[in-house]
Design an enzyme around this catalytic site. Structure first.
Site, mmCIF file in Angstrom:
data_model
loop_
_atom_site.group_PDB
_atom_site.id
_atom_site.type_symbol
_atom_site.label_atom_id
_atom_site.label_comp_id
_atom_site.label_asym_id
_atom_site.label_seq_id
_atom_site.Cartn_x
_atom_site.Cartn_y
_atom_site.Cartn_z
ATOM 1 N N ARG A 2 -4.429 0.718 -1.988
ATOM 2 C CA ARG A 2 -3.904 -0.645 -2.127
ATOM 3 C C ARG A 2 -3.306 -0.786 -3.531
ATOM 4 O O ARG A 2 -3.995 -0.649 -4.531
ATOM 5 C CB ARG A 2 -5.025 -1.668 -1.899
ATOM 6 N N HIS A 24 0.363 5.694 1.048
ATOM 7 C CA HIS A 24 -0.499 6.773 1.550
ATOM 8 C C HIS A 24 -0.138 8.082 0.860
ATOM 9 O O HIS A 24 1.040 8.325 0.585
ATOM 10 C CB HIS A 24 -0.325 6.949 3.059
ATOM 11 N N HIS A 72 4.713 0.238 0.781
ATOM 12 C CA HIS A 72 5.168 -0.560 1.918
ATOM 13 C C HIS A 72 4.191 -1.676 2.225
ATOM 14 O O HIS A 72 3.007 -1.593 1.897
ATOM 15 C CB HIS A 72 5.377 0.316 3.154
ATOM 16 N N GLU A 75 4.247 7.578 8.378
ATOM 17 C CA GLU A 75 4.223 6.684 9.525
ATOM 18 C C GLU A 75 5.617 6.160 9.821
ATOM 19 O O GLU A 75 6.551 6.367 9.032
ATOM 20 C CB GLU A 75 3.270 5.509 9.257
ATOM 21 N N GLN A 106 0.820 -1.211 0.000
ATOM 22 C CA GLN A 106 0.000 0.000 0.000
ATOM 23 C C GLN A 106 0.850 1.255 0.000
ATOM 24 O O GLN A 106 2.066 1.203 0.202
ATOM 25 C CB GLN A 106 -0.918 -0.025 1.212
HETATM 26 ZN ZN ZN Z 1 0.803 2.290 6.034
#
Ligand code: ZN
Length: 283
Positions: A163, A69, A143, A86, A67
């Protein structure tokens, strides 16, 4: 986490998809999003309209889809949400467990060609991970967690995930899960930054040590490995604290592995005593 497949525990969150509730004290029973709205002074009077960070524990017993972001700019323009940067700290990893981070395409044309040719094995950058590894995963980074890992995650409070690839797995009806290929192409950084920084700043404490894993525009993450009494100062708007291992006391109250709490801005220092690993995420 008790789960056959994948467990995801949102430890400290004010995101509408899973809001934490205050367990005890004056604000017992209040939701974190309400508390942040009504008592901003507890959080250093931060200007962000919503509580900006989220911490999780991820337990992967299967390969999760690859996925990506978006960043804040793309997220706000297309999803009415902040983007998501993240970071991961590996709590446990089975022997040979891998993760995916980044890809090998040098240009967007190469990136799209690899997708068209279904050549994900060559495209994706994967490597083995070990307990104690730390990874900073900026928005725009492909990632995936692979089977056999338990991870502490700190992130911007956002739930926007595209995704990219799901290993062509099929459900009982023979269908593959929906992918968000175009959005993934739009937001993925090309070329990827494949440098993994594992040089962290270590500081001695009275009884133990402190490791600063990341200090970015989105968050700072420090890990305290305590072997006795230490005073940890709080000169942040708030601290999101996770006891990752061991047990002890915090200003005299017992705390243990699996506890998560917020130290608010009015508490300028906390006395920790015991043998424990304490992760602190702040702005
Ligand atoms: Zn993530």
């Amino acid at each position: 986490l008790p789960s056959d497949k994948v467990g995801e525990y949102w430890a400290i969150s004010a995101h509408p998809h899973g809001v934490s509730t205050v367990k005890n004290g004056v604000y017992q029973g209040q939701k974190l999003d309400d508390l942040y709205a009504e008592h901003r002074d507890l959080f250093g009077n931060r200007p962000e309209p919503v509580f900006p960070l989220l911490t999780k524990i991820l337990d992967a017993n299967d390969w999760l889809s690859v996925q990506v972001h978006p960043d804040d700019q793309y997220g706000l323009a297309h999803e009415n949400s902040l983007g998501k940067t993240e970071c991961w700290y590996v709590l446990q990893a089975d022997e040979g467990t891998k993760m995916v981070m980044g890809h090998h395409a040098q240009t967007r044309e190469e990136f799209v060609k690899a997708i068209e040719e279904d050549d994900y094995d060559h495209l994706l950058n994967s490597f083995e991970i070990n307990r104690g590894d730390f990874f900073y995963i900026p928005s725009g980074t492909l990632h995936a967690i692979c089977s056999g890992s338990l991870i502490y995650e700190a992130q911007q409070s956002s739930d926007i995930t595209y995704r990219f690839y799901d290993y062509h797995r099929k459900d009982k009806e023979g269908k593959e899960r929906q992918l968000h290929v175009q959005q993934s192409i739009d937001v993925t950084n090309v070329p990827a930054n494949l440098e993994v920084n594992q040089l962290f700043v270590n500081t001695h404490l009275d009884h133990g040590s402190k490791t600063t894993y990341v200090e970015s525009e989105f968050f700072k993450v420090d890990c305290y490995r305590l072997t006795g009494e230490n005073i940890i100062k709080n000169n942040h708007p708030f601290q999101m604290v996770s006891i990752l291992d061991g047990e002890g006391t915090m200003n005299g109250d017992e705390v243990k592995k699996g506890d998560h709490f917020i130290v608010c801005s009015d508490q300028k220092e906390v006395i920790y005593d015991g043998t424990m690993t304490v992760m602190i995420c702040t702005l």
